[in-house]
Motif scaffolding. Structure first.
Motif: not given
Length: 206
Positions: A44-51, A164-171, A187-200
């Motif tokens: 997780l840390p390496e995947r989240v770092k770009p965000v 307002r919430t965004v969930l990093l699905t692979d974060g 959780l995606s019913t109440i938060a916007t789901p994005l991958t780390c790559a998409q968010a970054a």
């Protein structure tokens, strides 16, 4: 409420990191010493770092919420009975405030704000909401561990407080893939789901 990061005020946006600490993740941490390891969590840390890097560059916040075993007499920690049963290897010095094991992993350092937490939710009996309101933060990009525990509880508590919430699905990750997948779907019913790559990518283009 859907969140469009391409149009969100990034100065009022925070990456909220849940429990990505040395004692959970590092090979020398308390969980590894107790035989509790997960490749999905370790990645997780390496995947989240770009965000985190992209949000810092755009003037956003990075907030680390960190599970804490509060020391009592003689330094022996207060451990909830259910946790002691689940993780009997936890003991003195583990997740101690100010200690190496308690700290955010180096890959994601530094955090603008650090919040000690004593339960699944980072809002429960902490100063997190006070800090968010004082900083003018309205949008939270949430990541960390475990998806069905600290992440889910924190995200739901943020939702009922009108953040307002965004969930990093692979974060985020859990010890079982099926548990993670089921939690992300819920959780995606109440938060916007994005991958780390998409968010970054969205943040980098702002």
């Amino acid at each position: 409420m859907s969140v469009d990061l391409s149009a969100t005020d990034l100065g009022s946006t925070a990456l909220l990191i849940v429990d990505l600490q040395n004692d959970f993740i590092h090979p020398d941490g308390a969980y590894a010493r107790g035989g509790q390891k997960s490749d999905a969590i370790a990645a997780l840390p390496e995947r989240v770092k770009p965000v985190a890097d992209a949000l810092r560059d755009k003037g956003g916040w990075v907030i680390s919420t960190q599970f804490t075993l509060v020391p009592g007499k003689g330094g022996e920690p207060f451990i909830s009975p259910h946790l002691k049963e689940l993780r009997p290897f936890l003991g003195k010095g583990d997740f101690a405030p100010g200690g190496w094991g308690h700290s955010l992993v180096d890959t994601l350092q530094p955090a603008d704000v650090t919040i000690e937490k004593v339960a699944y939710s980072a809002f429960y009996m902490t100063r997190l909401e006070w800090v968010l309101r004082k900083a003018g933060i309205e949008t939270l990009i949430i990541c960390g561990i475990v998806t069905n525990g600290g992440v889910a509880s924190t995200l739901r508590d943020a939702h009922v407080r009108d953040f307002r919430t965004v969930l990093l699905t692979d974060g985020c990750a859990a010890f079982k893939t099926e548990t993670h997948d089921r939690s992300v779907a819920d959780l995606s019913t109440i938060a916007t789901p994005l991958t780390c790559a998409q968010a970054a990518s969205i943040l980098a283009q702002r």
